[in-house]
Design a protein around this motif. Structure first.
Motif, PDB file in Angstrom:
ATOM      1  N   ASP A   1       0.818  -1.219   0.000  1.00 40.10           N
ATOM      2  CA  ASP A   1       0.000   0.000   0.000  1.00 40.10           C
ATOM      3  C   ASP A   1       0.853   1.271   0.000  1.00 40.10           C
ATOM      4  O   ASP A   1       0.400   2.336   0.418  1.00 40.10           O
ATOM      5  CB  ASP A   1      -0.929  -0.004   1.218  1.00 40.10           C
ATOM      6  N   ASP A   2       2.089   1.168  -0.474  1.00 41.11           N
ATOM      7  CA  ASP A   2       3.009   2.316  -0.490  1.00 41.11           C
ATOM      8  C   ASP A   2       2.635   3.242  -1.656  1.00 41.11           C
ATOM      9  O   ASP A   2       2.874   2.923  -2.829  1.00 41.11           O
ATOM     10  CB  ASP A   2       4.448   1.802  -0.649  1.00 41.11           C
ATOM     11  N   GLN A   3       2.040   4.382  -1.342  1.00 40.64           N
ATOM     12  CA  GLN A   3       1.535   5.281  -2.393  1.00 40.64           C
ATOM     13  C   GLN A   3       2.653   5.912  -3.223  1.00 40.64           C
ATOM     14  O   GLN A   3       2.428   6.321  -4.364  1.00 40.64           O
ATOM     15  CB  GLN A   3       0.645   6.365  -1.781  1.00 40.64           C
ATOM     16  N   ASP A   4       3.867   5.979  -2.658  1.00 46.70           N
ATOM     17  CA  ASP A   4       4.995   6.495  -3.453  1.00 46.70           C
ATOM     18  C   ASP A   4       5.265   5.584  -4.651  1.00 46.70           C
ATOM     19  O   ASP A   4       5.614   6.050  -5.740  1.00 46.70           O
ATOM     20  CB  ASP A   4       6.261   6.581  -2.585  1.00 46.70           C
ATOM     21  N   VAL A   5       5.086   4.282  -4.433  1.00 46.04           N
ATOM     22  CA  VAL A   5       5.275   3.309  -5.523  1.00 46.04           C
ATOM     23  C   VAL A   5       4.190   3.511  -6.584  1.00 46.04           C
ATOM     24  O   VAL A   5       4.476   3.551  -7.786  1.00 46.04           O
ATOM     25  CB  VAL A   5       5.243   1.858  -4.986  1.00 46.04           C
TER      26      VAL A   5
ATOM     27  N   LYS B   1      -3.078   6.822 -17.608  1.00 40.92           N
ATOM     28  CA  LYS B   1      -4.525   7.083 -17.622  1.00 40.92           C
ATOM     29  C   LYS B   1      -5.214   6.441 -16.417  1.00 40.92           C
ATOM     30  O   LYS B   1      -6.125   7.004 -15.829  1.00 40.92           O
ATOM     31  CB  LYS B   1      -5.153   6.504 -18.903  1.00 40.92           C
ATOM     32  N   LEU B   2      -4.752   5.239 -16.046  1.00 44.00           N
ATOM     33  CA  LEU B   2      -5.390   4.484 -14.963  1.00 44.00           C
ATOM     34  C   LEU B   2      -5.168   5.131 -13.595  1.00 44.00           C
ATOM     35  O   LEU B   2      -6.065   5.167 -12.763  1.00 44.00           O
ATOM     36  CB  LEU B   2      -4.857   3.041 -14.947  1.00 44.00           C
ATOM     37  N   LYS B   3      -3.947   5.618 -13.383  1.00 36.83           N
ATOM     38  CA  LYS B   3      -3.566   6.160 -12.067  1.00 36.83           C
ATOM     39  C   LYS B   3      -3.854   5.127 -10.959  1.00 36.83           C
ATOM     40  O   LYS B   3      -4.743   5.324 -10.110  1.00 36.83           O
ATOM     41  CB  LYS B   3      -4.287   7.468 -11.771  1.00 36.83           C
ATOM     42  N   PRO B   4      -3.141   4.002 -10.976  1.00 37.14           N
ATOM     43  CA  PRO B   4      -3.418   2.926 -10.013  1.00 37.14           C
ATOM     44  C   PRO B   4      -3.195   3.367  -8.569  1.00 37.14           C
ATOM     45  O   PRO B   4      -2.288   4.152  -8.276  1.00 37.14           O
ATOM     46  CB  PRO B   4      -2.416   1.833 -10.399  1.00 37.14           C
ATOM     47  N   THR B   5      -4.046   2.842  -7.671  1.00 37.73           N
ATOM     48  CA  THR B   5      -3.943   3.199  -6.247  1.00 37.73           C
ATOM     49  C   THR B   5      -3.856   1.964  -5.359  1.00 37.73           C
ATOM     50  O   THR B   5      -3.702   2.083  -4.148  1.00 37.73           O
ATOM     51  CB  THR B   5      -5.173   4.023  -5.825  1.00 37.73           C
ATOM     52  N   ALA B   6      -3.987   0.772  -5.966  1.00 40.45           N
ATOM     53  CA  ALA B   6      -3.951  -0.463  -5.170  1.00 40.45           C
ATOM     54  C   ALA B   6      -3.360  -1.583  -6.022  1.00 40.45           C
ATOM     55  O   ALA B   6      -3.379  -1.519  -7.264  1.00 40.45           O
ATOM     56  CB  ALA B   6      -5.363  -0.831  -4.715  1.00 40.45           C
ATOM     57  N   ILE B   7      -2.874  -2.602  -5.358  1.00 44.29           N
ATOM     58  CA  ILE B   7      -2.267  -3.739  -6.060  1.00 44.29           C
ATOM     59  C   ILE B   7      -3.279  -4.391  -7.003  1.00 44.29           C
ATOM     60  O   ILE B   7      -2.924  -4.880  -8.075  1.00 44.29           O
ATOM     61  CB  ILE B   7      -1.693  -4.778  -5.047  1.00 44.29           C
TER      62      ILE B   7
END
Length: 748
Positions: free
Chosen positions: A585-589, A615-621
């Motif tokens: 859950d490391d948002q920097d990654v 475009k996706l801007k992922p926020t979770a694995i």
């Protein structure tokens, strides 16, 4: 009805760059000729045995397994040029009469490659004496020892050789004659008739078929040029003397050999004397050496004890949910008899980790198994990620588990060496694979042999569309330019190419495959040695599966090496990282992924993928898992829809509330095969095993089974969730649409 004549000396494209017919073409030709049996006798190898055996049985043709072996003049260990020139070997045809003969044939061809190789894989008289039981022997073509001696007027030498073979193969030795219109063969027929009378030895006729039909002789001639690296116009090149090396009809053979006593009848007699089956359908797993101090010596009980301990270590407890899932998996494994498989796999993964050899987190459907996770085979939590065991092992469809393991590319060999030390050097080897002449390749090869310039061939080859596994027939339909070329200047080139397309071009080592036998490998498969000295099985991955042998995929992955080197560099800076327990859950990654800064990140470094990530801007694995599954032909069309739904720009709708829990993480889109299975389970009451069979039927478009399952699905949805048939039909058709492209979540 039995045919009076049987072809006993023939070659397919597994006689590499010599035989110019596939196994299927060979079997089809025999069927078309109304013959009920045929032998396949490759040059010095048994590469074709399993596909040939299966294809012949399916067609109702009796398969006769043989080999045209090379017999050294003298010892197989003598490897020096002969004073009289020549290769220092003679040809001999061997046919397996029973299972013992088949096993002896495997040992003979193995010795040919591993001990006797000198230009050709050679055996010798010592080996023939040792491994003659259950084998029928034919004296061979003009390159056989007996014909060769007689044509050189060494009558005494020929008689001595014939008596020697007759003694080794008692009542199973035949003097072979052929007639392709070659003067020496005509002379040999007379010589053999005389020798047969003098020594009271039976005769048999063959046609040494290297291609199916007479009109294929020119394509075969081109094939020979490919094998010898010559142009067709080279006056000094190897060429067959006549265009007669094809499958002749019974009447043609009778006309040629009607004056040779018993030559036709003995082909039938030989075929009728051959009776054996290659056992398929059983599994041959090596015994795992359970440690002497272990409380349980039973593999199933020992496996359970390791798994219970592993679950406690992984989760910190042993909840009823975990116990239930583990017991379910272990019961399936026990029922299938695969405890040994998991113990073997866990053992070599543990060896790698204990020796600091980087190992991947898991590949393929094995990540859906709690047993695999508890044993440390995989490091992906199947409970957290909602992965299904039945996608990996289906209790209703018994088949060997398939666990692919990634290892550091530089140290993969150490793991293979460990397995050899555990199970024996003679029980473990790598696996052969065959490169085939695909559409563009065959055009380039044939064009080169016919003397076209590189520029011309390149231009022609590039007219073939780049569609994966496209055939020349399909290319001609899709490319008007190629069609025009095929009717004009390049007609001959493309005609030959169409005959040779799809044939085997060369043998090499499978990039990852390793096979382990429960004893001597050569009791199950013959072995091959490449020109580089690498030893492999002579049967490919599919053949080994058919035989029920344990095959493992050890993939060498450079990314693991890179990660390992990075960790070591970080440690030098005074910081220690446990790669198996990094936070997800490391948002920097995720911000790096959002910026598309993923060059060097496995599966996420292509330019197209990086654009979609922006475009996706992922926020979770879960977003990354889904992108990995979607970024491939077919499902790629759903990526924009997926992104719009994630960002609330498109409404998410479910045909039934029960689907929300299953599809929530992918914003209402069916992305994974596991979701297809879960919907069938939750909506229609299918067991997960039944749901897996439905998924496979949809993926492979097995219409009859799909129609049956559709009715069952609609009825089940009504019974379990009171869903109206029309809605049930819509749900089924929705999953049918996505199942074709659904990806394995465990692998993603």
């Amino acid at each position: 009805m039995k045919s009076e004549f049987v072809h006993l000396h023939n070659h397919s494209d597994y006689s590499l760059l010599d035989g110019a017919q596939t196994v299927q073409t060979l079997v089809n030709t025999i069927d078309d000729l109304g013959m009920d049996s045929v032998a396949l006798t490759e040059h010095g190898n048994m590469f074709s045995v399993i596909p040939y055996y299966k294809s012949a049985q399916k067609a109702g043709v009796k398969p006769i397994i043989g080999c045209e072996v090379y017999v050294a003049v003298g010892s197989r260990f003598e490897k020096k040029p002969r004073s009289d020139g020549g290769w220092g070997n003679n040809h001999l045809v061997l046919l397996a009469q029973n299972y013992t003969g088949y096993q002896n044939l495997m040992k003979l061809v193995t010795h040919g490659y591993l001990e006797g190789f000198y230009y050709r894989p050679r055996i010798d008289m010592e080996l023939l004496k040792k491994h003659s039981e259950g084998i029928i022997c034919l004296s061979g073509c003009l390159k056989g020892e007996i014909p060769e001696k007689m044509l050189k007027d060494d009558w005494d030498g020929a008689k001595k050789a014939a008596l020697n073979f007759a003694e080794i193969f008692e009542n199973r030795f035949y003097l072979e004659v052929q007639n392709h219109g070659i003067p020496d063969e005509i002379q040999n027929i007379q010589n053999m008739k005389k020798l047969s009378t003098e020594l009271n030895l039976p005769m048999v006729c063959t046609n040494d078929a290297h291609y199916a039909k007479h009109e294929h002789w020119e394509a075969h001639d081109v094939h020979i040029c490919l094998g010898t690296g010559k142009d067709r116009d080279d006056p000094k090149r190897l060429r067959y003397a006549t265009p007669e090396f094809y499958f002749k009809t019974q009447d043609q053979m009778f006309d040629m050999f009607k004056d040779v006593p018993g030559a036709i009848e003995n082909t039938r007699r030989i075929a009728d004397s051959i009776e054996f089956e290659i056992p398929m359908g059983d599994y041959h797993l090596p015994n795992f050496p359970i440690p002497k101090g272990a409380e349980n010596s039973n593999p199933d009980e020992y496996l359970k004890s390791l798994c219970v301990e592993g679950v406690k270590n992984r989760y910190g407890d042993y909840s009823p949910q975990l116990e239930s899932r583990l017991n379910h998996e272990l019961n399936v494994i026990k029922k299938m008899g695969f405890a040994g498989y998991f113990l073997i796999t866990a053992d070599f993964v543990k060896y790698a980790k204990d020796n600091l050899i980087p190992v991947g987190p898991g590949r393929g459907s094995a990540a859906g198994s709690l047993v695999s996770y508890s044993l440390g085979i995989t490091t992906i939590d199947p409970i957290r990620h909602k992965l299904l065991f039945e996608r990996f092992l289906n209790p209703d469809r018994i088949s060997m588990p398939d666990i692919d393991i990634d290892f550091c590319i530089e140290r993969r060999g150490e793991v293979i060496d460990y397995i050899k030390s555990q199970y024996g050097e003679n029980s473990v080897t790598q696996i052969i694979t065959f490169g085939k002449m695909k559409a563009r390749q065959v055009v380039r090869d044939v064009g080169r042999v016919l003397g076209y310039s590189f520029g011309e061939i390149d231009k022609l080859a590039k007219m073939i569309p780049t569609t994966l596994n496209i055939t020349l027939d399909e290319a001609l339909k899709q490319s008007p330019e190629l069609l025009t070329a095929s009717k004009g200047e390049y007609k001959e080139l493309l005609d030959y190419s169409k005959v040779l397309e799809g044939m085997n071009r060369h043998a090499s080592i499978h990039a990852a495959g390793v096979v382990i036998a429960p004893g001597e490998l050569t009791d199950y498969v013959p072995l091959y040695k490449s020109s580089q000295g690498d030893i492999t099985s002579q049967y490919d991955m599919k053949g080994l599966e058919d035989l029920g042998l344990l095959k493992l995929d050890f993939l060498g992955l450079r990314n693991l090496t890179v990660i390992d080197n990075a960790i070591k560099l970080i440690e030098e800076g005074g910081k220690k990282i446990d790669i198996e327990n990094i936070p997800l859950d490391d948002q920097d990654v995720y911000s790096l992924f959002t910026k598309g800064l993923t060059i060097g990140v496995f599966q996420f470094e292509s330019s197209g993928m990086r654009e979609f990530l922006k475009k996706l801007k992922p926020t979770a694995i879960e977003d990354l898992i889904a992108m990995n599954a979607l970024y491939r032909p077919g499902p790629m069309n759903n990526i924009d829809d997926f992104i719009k739904r994630k960002h609330g720009k498109k409404r998410i709708q479910y045909l039934h509330p029960s689907m929300e829990n299953i599809l929530q993480e992918t914003y209402g889109i069916i992305v994974y095969q596991e979701q297809v299975m879960q919907i069938a389970n939750e909506i229609a009451g299918f067991s997960l095993a039944e749901a897996d069979i439905m998924r496979r039927a949809m993926g492979k478009k097995i219409k009859k089974l799909m129609d049956e399952l559709k009715i069952k699905f609609i009825e089940g949805a009504k019974k379990k969730n009171n869903i109206e048939p029309e809605i049930g039909k819509q749900i089924y058709e929705l999953i049918e649409k996505f199942a074709e492209y659904g990806f394995n979540k465990s692998h993603s």
